[in-house]
Design a protein around this motif. Structure first.
Motif, PDB file in Angstrom:
ATOM      1  N   ALA A  10       0.806  -1.214   0.000  1.00 58.45           N
ATOM      2  CA  ALA A  10       0.000   0.000   0.000  1.00 58.45           C
ATOM      3  C   ALA A  10       0.843   1.269   0.000  1.00 58.45           C
ATOM      4  O   ALA A  10       0.300   2.374  -0.078  1.00 58.45           O
ATOM      5  N   GLY A  11       2.151   1.138   0.066  1.00 56.14           N
ATOM      6  CA  GLY A  11       3.016   2.309   0.146  1.00 56.14           C
ATOM      7  C   GLY A  11       3.260   2.976  -1.190  1.00 56.14           C
ATOM      8  O   GLY A  11       3.082   2.386  -2.259  1.00 56.14           O
ATOM      9  N   PHE A  12       3.696   4.220  -1.135  1.00 56.49           N
ATOM     10  CA  PHE A  12       3.964   5.040  -2.326  1.00 56.49           C
ATOM     11  C   PHE A  12       5.030   4.406  -3.214  1.00 56.49           C
ATOM     12  O   PHE A  12       4.816   4.185  -4.415  1.00 56.49           O
ATOM     13  N   ILE A  13       6.188   4.078  -2.627  1.00 50.17           N
ATOM     14  CA  ILE A  13       7.263   3.473  -3.420  1.00 50.17           C
ATOM     15  C   ILE A  13       6.842   2.085  -3.891  1.00 50.17           C
ATOM     16  O   ILE A  13       7.051   1.722  -5.054  1.00 50.17           O
ATOM     17  N   ALA A  14       6.234   1.300  -3.002  1.00 51.35           N
ATOM     18  CA  ALA A  14       5.859  -0.072  -3.357  1.00 51.35           C
ATOM     19  C   ALA A  14       4.903  -0.101  -4.542  1.00 51.35           C
ATOM     20  O   ALA A  14       5.024  -0.956  -5.429  1.00 51.35           O
ATOM     21  N   ALA A  15       3.947   0.807  -4.583  1.00 52.42           N
ATOM     22  CA  ALA A  15       2.996   0.824  -5.690  1.00 52.42           C
ATOM     23  C   ALA A  15       3.707   1.077  -7.015  1.00 52.42           C
ATOM     24  O   ALA A  15       3.417   0.422  -8.027  1.00 52.42           O
ATOM     25  N   HIS A  16       4.639   1.994  -7.014  1.00 49.79           N
ATOM     26  CA  HIS A  16       5.382   2.262  -8.251  1.00 49.79           C
ATOM     27  C   HIS A  16       6.316   1.103  -8.601  1.00 49.79           C
ATOM     28  O   HIS A  16       6.543   0.822  -9.789  1.00 49.79           O
ATOM     29  N   VAL A  17       6.859   0.432  -7.596  1.00 49.41           N
ATOM     30  CA  VAL A  17       7.680  -0.758  -7.857  1.00 49.41           C
ATOM     31  C   VAL A  17       6.828  -1.832  -8.519  1.00 49.41           C
ATOM     32  O   VAL A  17       7.256  -2.483  -9.495  1.00 49.41           O
ATOM     33  N   MET A  18       5.617  -2.038  -8.029  1.00 46.35           N
ATOM     34  CA  MET A  18       4.728  -3.027  -8.638  1.00 46.35           C
ATOM     35  C   MET A  18       4.405  -2.660 -10.084  1.00 46.35           C
ATOM     36  O   MET A  18       4.384  -3.531 -10.960  1.00 46.35           O
ATOM     37  N   LEU A  19       4.161  -1.383 -10.342  1.00 52.74           N
ATOM     38  CA  LEU A  19       3.898  -0.949 -11.717  1.00 52.74           C
ATOM     39  C   LEU A  19       5.091  -1.245 -12.622  1.00 52.74           C
ATOM     40  O   LEU A  19       4.922  -1.725 -13.751  1.00 52.74           O
ATOM     41  N   ALA A  20       6.300  -0.980 -12.126  1.00 55.54           N
ATOM     42  CA  ALA A  20       7.501  -1.235 -12.922  1.00 55.54           C
ATOM     43  C   ALA A  20       7.650  -2.733 -13.204  1.00 55.54           C
ATOM     44  O   ALA A  20       8.017  -3.133 -14.320  1.00 55.54           O
ATOM     45  N   LEU A  21       7.382  -3.559 -12.210  1.00 56.28           N
ATOM     46  CA  LEU A  21       7.478  -5.011 -12.398  1.00 56.28           C
ATOM     47  C   LEU A  21       6.452  -5.493 -13.425  1.00 56.28           C
ATOM     48  O   LEU A  21       6.772  -6.305 -14.309  1.00 56.28           O
ATOM     49  N   LEU A  22       5.230  -5.014 -13.313  1.00 55.40           N
ATOM     50  CA  LEU A  22       4.185  -5.428 -14.252  1.00 55.40           C
ATOM     51  C   LEU A  22       4.522  -4.999 -15.675  1.00 55.40           C
ATOM     52  O   LEU A  22       4.304  -5.756 -16.636  1.00 55.40           O
ATOM     53  N   ARG A  23       5.080  -3.804 -15.823  1.00 52.92           N
ATOM     54  CA  ARG A  23       5.468  -3.341 -17.168  1.00 52.92           C
ATOM     55  C   ARG A  23       6.550  -4.230 -17.766  1.00 52.92           C
ATOM     56  O   ARG A  23       6.626  -4.390 -18.991  1.00 52.92           O
TER      57      ARG A  23
END
Length: 343
Positions: A10-23
């Motif tokens: 649910a964190g700010f950095i974690a959400a963007h990390v998940m987006l990068a992984l999915l991409r």
């Protein structure tokens, strides 16, 4: 395609990390302390461009509990340990509890990863674990530098990040059984907000935009865009040469709050009109600190520039971060778009 566990989803950095992984085509599994937040996280990822059918799952796990971690990490190829406690206003009500959560939580994740046969773990540390507890210097800090947790002026959050990262390196060296570790040490992280739950750094930009801060103290920050931090996590997970390495994440030398406010005014036009125009003399900040907790936080940082070098990440991993101004304006534009700046 790898399956990667991201802690603290649910964190700010974690959400963007998940987006990068999915991409990059990876399947993502995230931990949450409360699974009731799953819909909120999915909304954040959708706002960041993740498709509705993205390979994404959630597990309940708490840094202070053993329950849930074995299931969360089972079948994963890599673990990105992003979760870490951050006290409100950066002031810990219970320093011991903060440090215990950060350190024990990191070890709990590492032990679960080892038991599941995970080869590579990337830990999100901080520049807080690099540049404090000793007199500031003129040159740039690099990955060989460590914060002295018992040094003068080291606050609870800084101590917690330092002790947690130290514990991670000691664990892998002594009990890792072939595990590989890398750490990411970002400076102040800005960039696009994906929802209304703001990190402390994004809340600072909001305060500059809405007139809450009438004038700026003479303090300086290194800055980096969260999208670049996320990219660096993925590189550190996948690049063979990242094993056993720390990576400072910064887009350049430290900038002052006064400079940040000017960038907001210049870059946003009318929307940036309430950003402060004046920098306070240090004496006034010290006087304000007698009654203001916010001013009190600024006093130890007055006039001190701590700049870090990202040359290692650039040279070893081909990392190329955005300039600070782009991160600042992306933050502000997202806050305005989400309606989070008071009128």
């Amino acid at each position: 395609m790898a399956r990667v566990l991201v802690t603290g989803g649910a964190g700010f950095i974690a959400a963007h990390v998940m987006l990068a992984l999915l991409r990059e085509g990876h399947a993502v599994r995230a931990t949450l302390r409360d699974l009731a937040r799953e819909s909120e996280v999915r909304a954040m990822l959708a706002a960041g461009g993740a498709p509705a059918d993205a390979p994404l799952g959630f597990h309940r796990a708490d840094l202070l509990e053993d329950a849930g971690w074995a299931a969360a990490v089972a079948g994963c190829d890599g673990v990105l340990h992003v979760a870490s406690p951050l006290p409100a206003g950066l002031v810990a009500a219970d320093e011991g509890a903060l440090i215990r959560t950060a350190r024990e939580g990191t070890l709990r994740v590492l032990k679960a990863a080892r038991a599941a046969g995970v080869r590579r773990v990337v830990v999100t540390s901080s520049f807080s674990a690099v540049g404090y507890g000793h007199p500031p210097r003129a040159g740039r800090y690099d990955e060989s530098d460590w914060t002295d947790p018992e040094g003068v002026g080291v606050d609870a959050y800084t101590r917690s990040k330092t002790l947690a990262e130290r514990a991670a390196w000691d664990f892998v060296a002594g009990e890792g059984a072939g595990m590989e570790l890398a750490s990411i040490n970002p400076v102040v992280v800005l960039g696009p907000a994906l929802g209304p739950d703001l990190s402390a750094s994004l809340d600072l930009i909001r305060a500059l935009l809405d007139g809450t801060v009438p004038a700026t103290p003479r303090v300086f920050f290194g800055l980096v865009d969260v999208r670049d931090v996320a990219e660096l996590h993925v590189k550190a997970m996948t690049a063979p040469e990242a094993a056993g390495q720390r990576f400072l994440a910064t887009s350049g030398d430290a900038v002052s709050l006064h400079q940040i406010a000017r960038m907001l005014r210049d870059g946003l036009g009318p929307a940036g009109r309430r950003a402060p125009r004046f920098e306070l003399p240090d004496l006034l900040v010290r006087l304000a600190a007698l009654v203001s907790p916010t001013a009190r936080l600024a006093v130890p940082r007055l006039g001190i520039r701590r700049s870090a070098s990202s040359e290692k990440a650039r040279a070893l991993l081909g990392w190329s971060p955005r300039p600070p101004e782009e991160a600042i304006l992306a933050t502000a534009e997202s806050l305005l778009r989400l309606g989070l700046v008071k009128g």
